[in-house]
Structure formats: C-alpha cells, structure tokens
Design an enzyme around this catalytic site. Structure first.
Site, PDB file in Angstrom:
ATOM      1  N   HIS A 265     -41.484   8.195 -12.348  1.00 18.86           N
ATOM      2  CA  HIS A 265     -41.367   7.815 -10.945  1.00 18.86           C
ATOM      3  C   HIS A 265     -39.895   7.590 -10.563  1.00 18.86           C
ATOM      4  CE1 HIS A 265     -42.957   5.734  -7.270  1.00 18.86           C
ATOM      5  NE2 HIS A 265     -41.784   5.111  -7.352  1.00 18.86           N
ATOM      6  N   GLU A 266     -39.223   6.750 -11.346  1.00 17.36           N
ATOM      7  CA  GLU A 266     -37.832   6.420 -10.999  1.00 17.36           C
ATOM      8  C   GLU A 266     -36.918   7.622 -11.200  1.00 17.36           C
ATOM      9  OE1 GLU A 266     -37.735   3.933  -9.281  1.00 17.36           O
ATOM     10  OE2 GLU A 266     -39.509   2.838  -9.966  1.00 17.36           O
ATOM     11  N   HIS A 269     -36.846   9.415  -7.951  1.00 15.94           N
ATOM     12  CA  HIS A 269     -35.894   8.789  -7.019  1.00 15.94           C
ATOM     13  C   HIS A 269     -34.459   9.135  -7.416  1.00 15.94           C
ATOM     14  CE1 HIS A 269     -38.589   6.402  -4.609  1.00 15.94           C
ATOM     15  NE2 HIS A 269     -39.058   5.686  -5.617  1.00 15.94           N
ATOM     16  N   GLU A 295     -39.863   8.465  -1.502  1.00 13.72           N
ATOM     17  CA  GLU A 295     -41.083   8.213  -2.267  1.00 13.72           C
ATOM     18  C   GLU A 295     -41.819   9.503  -2.590  1.00 13.72           C
ATOM     19  OE1 GLU A 295     -41.377   5.301  -3.392  1.00 13.72           O
ATOM     20  OE2 GLU A 295     -43.371   5.361  -4.306  1.00 13.72           O
TER      21      GLU A 295
END
Lengths: 510, 510
Positions: A265-266, A269, A295
């Site tokens: 997820h990160e 980003h 997101e």
C-alpha cells in the site's frame, strides 16, 4: 516575463517549505522522542505561519492577476499555465483563513496526534477527547471562513475540497448509497465462504519479516538510494521530494499480512511521489492531484496488483523461501484464495477489499454528523460501536479496535476518509484502462517484472503531479468519469474466480 | 511594553526555526536516503533565507533600538536584558550579510557534506575538492562583509566569532604556542610507557555494544522520553528543543572505545541542551554560550569523568557484565591505565586527552593558512600529511585517516576547531571548580550516582543558556579567566596517578 520568474521563485519556496513540513511530520511519527511532542507542535505552528503568509501574500495575488492575460493566451495544458492556476486556487483559499487560525490548527493537530497516541496506548478515550473537541471547534471556525463564498452547498464540502478538489458531500452520499446497497449482500454471501482468524496462520518473527519486505519492495521498484522504510504505529508514506521517499509499516509477529499489505500500500503512495516529473520539482505542481488519486495508487498496488492471481504466482515462492511454513504446503491458488477472503473485521487497515468501503462509510457518517453538530465527541465512542454493529454486524471489544484505531481525526484530518473510497473506485477504473493498454501485464507481474506497470502509471498519472485534478486525470487516463460499477464488477469477478463466491450475487447495472 | 512582547514573538519564531534547522541537519546525517541530499540542500537554503530575513528585518532593529533605554535601566543580568543584547548582536551581524550569500552558504554546506561522505566512502579527495573550494570562496565573501567594522584584527577572527563570541586568532595562537611546547615533551615521555593497538583488545559485536551503551547513558541521565541515540558516520549531538535531544555514535565491532567514549562525549553535549532553563524555551537564550562551552561539557563527561578513576571503579563491573572477556580479568586500576594511555594516532576523535590538542593545532594551522590564502585546496592533502608528521610524528597511510576524517570543513565550519581546545581548557577549570564545591563527587561517581555532578553543571552552566558568554560563564562558575595551566596540571597529575608517567616532566608555570 519578470512576473513568471518571480512566481517560480515563490513556488520554489512554498515547495521547499512543504518538503520541510513533510520531514517534521515523518519524524514526529517515526523518530521523535515522545517528550518532544510539544516542541514539535510549536515548530509546526511556526512553519504553518510562514507557509500561510507566503500563500496569502498580496504580492502573490497581484502577480497572479498580472499573469492572467498571458496565461489565457497560452496552451492551457502547459506547465506554467497550470502552475498559475493551482497557485491561484491555493492563494484564494488561503486568504480566507486568518494566519492565526491556520497556525492554531497546525499546532492543535500536532498536540492531538500525541494525545491520540497516548490514549491508544492506555485504551483511554478521555485522554483524546479534549484534543478532538479542539480540532472540531477549529474546523468549524475554518468552515466559517468560506461561508460567504457561495461555492459550497454543504459545510462538509469545504473540508472535502482540501483533500479532493471539487468533491462534494452529495456525490459521496450517492456513492455510499450504491456501495452499501451492493456490498452488504456481496459481503454476506462471500463471508459465509470465508475463514476466520489471521490471513496467514503462524508466527512470523520480525527479523524474518524485514528481509522479506525488503525483497518485495525492491522487486516492485523501491531503491535505497532514494527510499527508506521504518516502523510506525500507523503505516504511512511521506516524501520530502521525489528523491526522498519514506515509507512506514508495522511489524506484527502474529500477523504477517500487516507488514505485507501495508508495504504494498505505502509503496503505491511512495511510487506516486517518486515518479512525479523532475521538471515539476520545486514547484507547487510536484504534488498529488488529490488524495483520491493518491489512494488509487496505494490501493492499486495493495489490492489490484497484490491480491491478484499473477502476483500470487510470483510472490508465493518468495514467501516460501523466507518463511517456509505454512507456505511451503500452499499453491498459488490457495494463496490467492486466502488473501481475498472476505472477513468481517474491526480494523480498517486490515479489512479485505470487499468490506473496506463499509469501514469508510462508517467514518463518513460519523464525521459528517460531527460537522453538522448532530454528534458530540462524548457520544462518539458509542456511536462508533453502534455503527460498527449496524454496518458490519460486529461488537467492538476495545476502544483501540474501535474509535481510537485511526490517526486521522487526531491529526486534524476531517473530510479525508472519503478519499479512500474515491481511491478504490479510481483504482478499479485505472486497472481496467491499463490492462486494455498492456495486454501482457499479467505475465509480467507473474514473472516479477513490475516495470511496464510502473511506466504506465508514471505516464498516465504520476508524472503529471498536480497539473490536472483527479477527475481530469482519470478522464485522460481512461476516457471515463468516476464510476462505481467497474469496482463492483472487479470485486465480484475476483471473488468468483478465487472460488470465494459460488454464484453471482449482483444484478449488473448499466 | 508592546515592544517587548513583539520582541518575544520574534524570538519565538527564530527559536522555532532553529529547532526545525536542527531536525534537517540531524536527519541529513542519520536517516536521509543519500539521493535526498540535493533536495535537502534546497530545504536548508529556503530555511536559511527565512531565518536570515527574520534576523535582518529592519523592524527588529527598530524594536531593539526602542527597547535600549529601558534595557539600560534594568538589571543587566535579567533574562529580558540579555535577550535584547543577544538579539542585537545577531541582528547586527546578520544585516552585514546579504540574504543570498547566507542562503548560498547554507546550500553549499549541505552539498559539500554529501560530497565529503562520498569522497570518504571512495577515499577520493577529488570528489570533495570542488565543494571545499566553493565553501572557502563563500567564506571569503562572508569575511568581506565585516571588513569595514574595525572590530576584527584578523579575517579569521570573523569566523571564530561565530562559534565562540569574542575569541581571537591572537589568543588561539598563544594558547597553541604554550600547548605545543608543553605537550610535545609530555606526549613523548608518556607515549613511551603506553601500549599499541586498540584501547580494548577483542571483538565487540554491535548487538552487545548497544545494551551496554544504553545502560551507560541511562546511568548518566539519558532518558528515552526525551532523548534518542542513532548511528552516524561522525558522532554528533543535536537538539530540536530541550525536550528533544538526539545523540549519535558509531558502532565499530573491533573498537569498543569508539561507541563508549563518543557516547560519553555526545551525552555531555546533550545534557547541556537538555538542562537549559525551560524559561528560556522559544527564546534565543536557549542556546549555548559558545561552542567552547559546549565542548567543555562533552570533554568533561568524556575525559574528566569518563577517564577518571572513580568512573573506572563504577563502570568496570558494567563492562564485565556486558562483555566478559577481556574485562573479567581486569581490575579498575588496569582499566584506568588502559583508557588514559597516550598513543600517537591519526584520528582526532580517537585521540587520547594528551595528544588531542595537537590534532586541533594541526587543523587550526591549516585552516588559518587557507583563510589567509597561503594554502590551496589542491595542496591541502599534502599539507595535512606533512603537519601530521611534524606534530605527531606519524605517516598518513590513507586519506580517510587524513584530511577526510572530519566533517567540519565540508559542513562549512571553518573557525570551529579551536573551540575544541577552548573546551578542553574550560573543562579542566570547571572540573577544578566543581570538585572544590562538591567534595564527595568522587564517591558519588564511583557509586554510579551522577546526580550531584549534573546538578552542579545545570546550576553553573547549562541553565544559563546563552545569557552569558563563555568567558563570563567561566568567571561566574570558577572565579577565573581562561587558563592553560589547570589543564596541563590535570593531565600530568593523571598520567602520574595512572602510572603512565614515572616522574614529572613539566616545570610548573606560575
């Protein structure tokens, strides 16, 4: 074009100050000794005063006005024209807010964040409540600054607009209307087939998780020359520049999926920040189009890539090599099924893709009620538990699995949560678009080659930074406006494919 | 007194910006991915521009002028009067320097620091030379800003004054004159009795050094609520506020003394920052009197405490518990002798107390020659090696044991090194003073109780921050001006006491 040079000089300073702010925030959540929190709040306040004074400078307003005729005559998609437009927006919003209020909001958020950490550690909401009340009071004063603009149909729109320009309460209400209606039957059909407990059974010592996460991240595109990874209570990503990208994760010895999926997820980003055009560096274009787009990138890597079949094919041998048991007895199909199971759970960041948006619906409902004055901070914990029961059918056994689980409200971020759902919807649409343009992407992923995917995202999303807003970016990348349907189709298809649904549940919409 | 309130508001902002600058620097040397260096230089530059504009603000000058008559009528030792005096000094120095030059110096230092790291890693001076040339060129431009003040007898005085207000080239020359004359015979007499090789024979795995350092630091007064310890190439200490103190050290598996004594040293710096009066927080008084005083604190803990007999009594059992071999076969007298042995060595931060100031004399000589234009960057490595031979009698086998060993010049700090020697001299005088006032201090240290020592330092040095300059602080604490003799007496006495000298060498001066 002295004005344009002067505008660039000012944009450079604003961008540098943003980078410095990024470091203050990253450090606060990773490295700072707890006793330094109060001084950090002072530093945030000092920085915010300067940033705010730069944005509100009447001289900036004059330069923007002087440049307007020139900008109108130029290519509307050129960097300079878009720089002028985004600075104009920032200037016009900032001048409505007194510097003292901006500084107080910044300081209050830093204090509340620390109060949240302490409340969470002691499972004691009362330690957090006064700080949250202060946040809400300041948010109301902030909203009042925009009362007379006539641009916002709902006070909450004013908050939304800071995270996702142009997003409205009405749109979000419609989206959650459809999602709740469609997801509840899907969840109940799929959860019946799902399993209980952690995604991956067993203990995973942190010293073995770390090299696994490192190999995973390096394969995706992380490199130590420009990135770092640290532990934090709440995983997040932050960059000080496209050349300095920081990810955080949480190592849980009894839950490998926490570090695994939060790293994916990160990374999403971080890649967005890392792949912004170097030509936008030190301008205010080197920023995200909106947090919905941000997101969409994290969710795309976490879910559409990370929980897809090709990724399971590639990653299973890596997991077997790092951990052995239980993965040595699994095949990729079993991994695929395990990581897509639908499980009603209490923690948003551990939620599966299918139930995830119900967690957001809950937060949207509660923060909207607080902004509208229908819900007090004192009543918030009960309201949280009630909504958890109503939307997810679960009891909340402890407050840190309930209202204290997320940092956002404590960090002064109200109106932020809906961008998660926007991101989920955008990710499904972008996924559809990129698969049409990259027919071999599944094979590449299965072979551990994430280059084509990174390049597509760079070209279509990342490099543009803030040049276009989320709507326009999506339109340019996919030819479509934001829709709920592709996300729902994608979800049901995957659940069927993974054998987690035995038959279609939904009646497809047009 | 609106002016005073306004002055405090301005001092608050300047102090907050200093705290932010501290974080940028700390992060650059501990956490930042190497590829982030260029962006960090931009951030330093942006911050420096703001700091400089705050200090040079004509409005600040007017407020200071308006407050002058009031200040003259007040207690000259009151906080507000001292705040006015220090801000006046900072303002008057800053207005002589164009903001562009200040910003360039800041950015050049950040770039050069990175170049130094890379040059060091590759043992390649050529990677560092252009950055150092740029630093020197900027220093010359900086010096030229003060040409017409008539306040400085020598250009190098202008640089010294930034690190130790009022210190002059002439004083430093005199001090090194005496020191070289006295130390060379002392070194040659004691080094003959000393041993070769590392201070502590053996291998000390980093994972065992860490808990040892932690126990050591906690016993001294470190606490995790407000402090942290991280690795860095060059050990240093930095605080963002008195509540947020960061130390760094270097873990060398084959050299325990590196982490051991650098922790003691940096603790001394950290304690100075931590024990500044909370009433000075967010004012420009919350800073060191001068870097000589700062260094007196680090050297006091490293040497006068850390290499003293009572400390050896206390620490040996701790070392035995953490490492066993070789310390289990040692007694405290042997430890005392080992840690005070005089060994001619190449690396300043590993140098013993007796030879240490010869390393500083070497740096002073070279940087003075560069400032006076008598030595070029191209000739610097050879000049370094020649001076090392002349002063220490050693050959320099590699450049990272030679001219690339220290970060200072790369960080734009020229005129800084002499403060180390000032610190050594001050430490000996303070030690004499505190022992007269605390007759039981040896017993307390031998029992691991560092409280009385910390309190004496707090009362006499730390709490005052920048209220008094180093000279005045020393006079207030000891009744004496800066002298060389107490340091020399202390050194010889200890070498005799430890059995490292068999008979006195020096003829005591009056």
């Amino acid at each position: 074009m002295n004005e344009l040079a002067e505008l660039h000089r000012r944009a450079r300073e604003i961008a540098d100050l943003n980078g410095i702010g990024g470091l203050l925030l990253w450090d606060q959540n990773t490295m700072m000794p707890p006793g330094g929190a109060s001084a950090r709040a002072d530093q945030f306040e000092a920085l915010e005063r300067i940033q705010h004074s730069r944005l509100t400078d009447p001289q900036l307003g004059r330069i923007l006005e002087e440049l307007a005729p020139w900008a109108a005559s130029e290519d509307p998609d050129s960097d300079d024209v878009r720089l002028i437009a985004t600075l104009k927006r920032d200037h016009e919003k900032a001048v409505r807010v007194p510097t003292d209020l901006a500084a107080e909001m910044s300081s209050a958020a830093a204090h509340a964040q620390q109060a949240w950490l302490e409340a969470r550690e002691r499972s004691d909401f009362a330690r957090f409540a006064p700080a949250l009340e202060r946040i809400l009071e300041l948010q109301q004063r902030y909203i009042a600054c925009f009362d007379d603009t006539g641009e916002y149909a709902h006070p909450y729109d004013i908050l939304l607009d800071d995270y996702e320009p142009g997003l409205t309460t009405a749109e979000i209400r419609d989206i959650f209307g459809v999602l709740q209606q469609e997801l509840v039957p899907l969840v109940s059909a799929a959860a019946a087939a799902g399993e209980d407990g952690r995604l991956f059974p067993g203990q995973f010592p942190v010293e073995r998780q770390k090299p696994f996460a490192e190999e995973l991240l390096h394969a995706l595109g992380y490199n130590a020359e420009h990135w770092r990874l640290d532990p934090s209570v709440h995983p997040f990503a932050r960059s000080m520049a496209h050349t300095d990208v920081r990810l955080t994760t949480r190592w849980e010895p009894d839950d490998l999926s926490m570090a695994f999926y939060s790293c994916l997820h990160e990374f999403g980003h971080g890649l967005y920040e890392a792949q912004m055009s170097p030509s936008h560096y030190r301008t205010t274009l080197a920023d995200a189009a909106g947090l919905g787009t941000h997101e969409s990138q994290s969710r795309l890597w976490e879910n559409l890539v990370g929980r897809g079949k090709p990724f399971c094919d590639w990653v299973l041998p890596v997991m077997q090599r790092h951990f052995g048991h239980p993965f040595d007895a699994w095949n990729a199909g079993e991994l695929y099924r395990a990581v897509n199971q639908v499980r009603l759970s209490l923690i948003r960041i551990e939620a599966d893709e299918t139930t995830y948006n119900l967690h957001i619906a809950l937060r949207f409902e509660l923060e909207l009620a607080m902004v509208e004055g229908r819900l007090s901070v004192a009543d918030l914990p009960d309201a949280w538990d009630e909504a958890t029961h109503r939307l997810l059918g679960l009891e909340t056994p402890s407050i840190h699995e309930g209202v204290l689980q997320d940092i956002h409200w404590g960090a002064g971020m109200i109106g932020y949560f809906p961008t998660y759902t926007i991101g989920n919807l955008m990710a499904a649409q972008l996924w559809q678009g990129l698969r049409a343009e990259l027919p071999d992407v599944d094979d590449a992923i299965a072979a551990g080659d994430f280059g084509p995917l990174r390049e597509w995202l760079r070209d279509n999303i990342h490099r543009h930074g803030r040049k276009f807003d989320s709507r326009e970016l999506l339109r340019r990348a996919t030819g479509e406006d934001l829709q709920v349907e592709p996300f729902l189709v994608y979800l049901e298809d995957k659940l069927l494919d993974a054998g987690l649904l035995t038959a279609p549940v939904r009646v497809p919409r047009s």
